[in-house]
Design a protein around this motif. Sequence first.
Motif, PDB file in Angstrom:
ATOM      1  N   ILE A   8       0.841  -1.201   0.000  1.00 59.38           N
ATOM      2  CA  ILE A   8       0.000   0.000   0.000  1.00 59.38           C
ATOM      3  C   ILE A   8       0.875   1.250   0.000  1.00 59.38           C
ATOM      4  O   ILE A   8       0.657   2.187  -0.776  1.00 59.38           O
ATOM      5  N   SER A   9       1.882   1.276   0.853  1.00 59.48           N
ATOM      6  CA  SER A   9       2.752   2.449   0.971  1.00 59.48           C
ATOM      7  C   SER A   9       3.477   2.742  -0.333  1.00 59.48           C
ATOM      8  O   SER A   9       3.429   3.859  -0.850  1.00 59.48           O
ATOM      9  N   HIS A  10       4.148   1.743  -0.895  1.00 63.09           N
ATOM     10  CA  HIS A  10       4.903   1.959  -2.137  1.00 63.09           C
ATOM     11  C   HIS A  10       3.964   2.295  -3.304  1.00 63.09           C
ATOM     12  O   HIS A  10       4.300   3.121  -4.162  1.00 63.09           O
ATOM     13  N   LYS A  66       3.592  10.051  -9.775  1.00 61.45           N
ATOM     14  CA  LYS A  66       3.007  10.219 -11.102  1.00 61.45           C
ATOM     15  C   LYS A  66       2.237  11.529 -11.199  1.00 61.45           C
ATOM     16  O   LYS A  66       2.287  12.232 -12.219  1.00 61.45           O
ATOM     17  N   GLU A  67       1.542  11.898 -10.110  1.00 62.45           N
ATOM     18  CA  GLU A  67       0.803  13.165 -10.090  1.00 62.45           C
ATOM     19  C   GLU A  67       1.747  14.367 -10.233  1.00 62.45           C
ATOM     20  O   GLU A  67       1.348  15.408 -10.755  1.00 62.45           O
ATOM     21  N   TYR A  68       2.986  14.205  -9.759  1.00 65.00           N
ATOM     22  CA  TYR A  68       3.987  15.267  -9.896  1.00 65.00           C
ATOM     23  C   TYR A  68       4.837  15.088 -11.151  1.00 65.00           C
ATOM     24  O   TYR A  68       5.928  15.647 -11.259  1.00 65.00           O
ATOM     25  N   SER A  69       4.329  14.276 -12.081  1.00 65.91           N
ATOM     26  CA  SER A  69       4.967  14.041 -13.391  1.00 65.91           C
ATOM     27  C   SER A  69       6.332  13.372 -13.294  1.00 65.91           C
ATOM     28  O   SER A  69       7.141  13.476 -14.214  1.00 65.91           O
ATOM     29  N   ASN A  70       6.591  12.693 -12.171  1.00 71.29           N
ATOM     30  CA  ASN A  70       7.861  11.982 -12.005  1.00 71.29           C
ATOM     31  C   ASN A  70       7.628  10.513 -12.375  1.00 71.29           C
ATOM     32  O   ASN A  70       7.486   9.651 -11.505  1.00 71.29           O
ATOM     33  N   LYS A  71       7.588  10.260 -13.680  1.00 69.79           N
ATOM     34  CA  LYS A  71       7.233   8.926 -14.159  1.00 69.79           C
ATOM     35  C   LYS A  71       8.266   7.866 -13.792  1.00 69.79           C
ATOM     36  O   LYS A  71       7.918   6.717 -13.524  1.00 69.79           O
ATOM     37  N   LEU A 127      10.329   7.714 -11.108  1.00 68.68           N
ATOM     38  CA  LEU A 127      10.186   7.335  -9.697  1.00 68.68           C
ATOM     39  C   LEU A 127       8.885   6.561  -9.492  1.00 68.68           C
ATOM     40  O   LEU A 127       8.854   5.582  -8.729  1.00 68.68           O
ATOM     41  N   SER A 128       7.829   6.981 -10.159  1.00 70.09           N
ATOM     42  CA  SER A 128       6.556   6.283 -10.049  1.00 70.09           C
ATOM     43  C   SER A 128       6.684   4.824 -10.493  1.00 70.09           C
ATOM     44  O   SER A 128       6.201   3.907  -9.814  1.00 70.09           O
ATOM     45  N   LYS A 129       7.358   4.618 -11.615  1.00 75.15           N
ATOM     46  CA  LYS A 129       7.542   3.261 -12.129  1.00 75.15           C
ATOM     47  C   LYS A 129       8.375   2.415 -11.166  1.00 75.15           C
ATOM     48  O   LYS A 129       8.090   1.235 -10.935  1.00 75.15           O
ATOM     49  N   MET A 130       9.398   3.037 -10.573  1.00 79.54           N
ATOM     50  CA  MET A 130      10.266   2.352  -9.619  1.00 79.54           C
ATOM     51  C   MET A 130       9.465   1.878  -8.402  1.00 79.54           C
ATOM     52  O   MET A 130       9.561   0.715  -7.986  1.00 79.54           O
TER      53      MET A 130
END
Length: 331
Positions: free
Chosen positions: A171-173, A181-186, A188-191
């Motif tokens: 849940i946390s990750h 993703k909301e901050y457009s950091n794709k 890090l989001s994918k990681m």
Amino acid sequence: MALDNIRLEVMQLLEKKVDSFIDRFLIPVDKIWQPTDFLPDSQNEDTFFDEVKELRELAKELPYDFWVVLVGDTITEEALPTYESWLMDVEGINQQEGGNAWSRWTRYWSGEENRHGDVLNKYLYLSGRVNMIEVERTTQYLINDGFDIGTDRDPYKNFVYTSFQELATYISHNRVAKLAKEYSNKSLSKMCKIIAGDEMRHHNAYSEFVSSIFEVDPSQMMIAFSDMMKKKIIMPAHLLRESGQAVGSAFEDFSWSAQRIGVYTSQDYIDIMQRLIDRWDIDKIMDLTDEAERARDYLMKLPARMQRISERLVIPNDIFEFKWVQPAIAK
């Protein structure tokens, strides 16, 4: 027959299935992702510095509480030696003379988990947004201080704990991935999303262990589940501290940060509890002793009781200033 002997017999009975659990729930080393798959390629001089620059620019958009949670999650993952050594001491997990199937599971699981702290640590280092020496000190303190999760060497209680905790880390990750993703950091989001996927597989595995125990020793498994819920599940980073501070002093403020941005909340704790009750069909298990029936009754009523308590919780708005992430750096 002594209680420990019963548990040992059950663990020996289930040991025959462990290799099939490894095949179902873990991924071979040559096929699973590795940290370098999600980080700038340091061997490629043509692209490395540009990729690092892009990573650092995107990191500037992430807010303070987000950084606190990401650092806390990283430190928790990096304290893996504590978790592995604890599990290796569980009744029925034998690492002597080459070990057994249970110790093989624990090593393979640890190998998968090790990649999480590795990739997150490298990301923090490259981002330039956190005080890495303080992060590293906190990580070492957390390993030094160890933990006691209230399970002793009991495999039943340990598997309840890991079933719960793996779902909590999923849940946390997963929530961190959505926020990134909301901050457009794709990237890090994918990681974080792929780390969450590992945690869900591991949750499914440990939940399957508990299901298998319910089939052969339902009453004692029910009592163990109830005992763990009465004590409450202690988070693995509950002794979190910064340099120069008392043991456990940083955990509450880290938890408030996670609650403020909705990464892991008291409602999630209740939802996980209910999910385990449903997954293990607690209301349908037959042939329980009187003590186990009382344990079942306690479990079935607990989520509603916890819900009433949670509704009175007030989350502080004041942001604690961590040494890991100073506001001036995070802005």
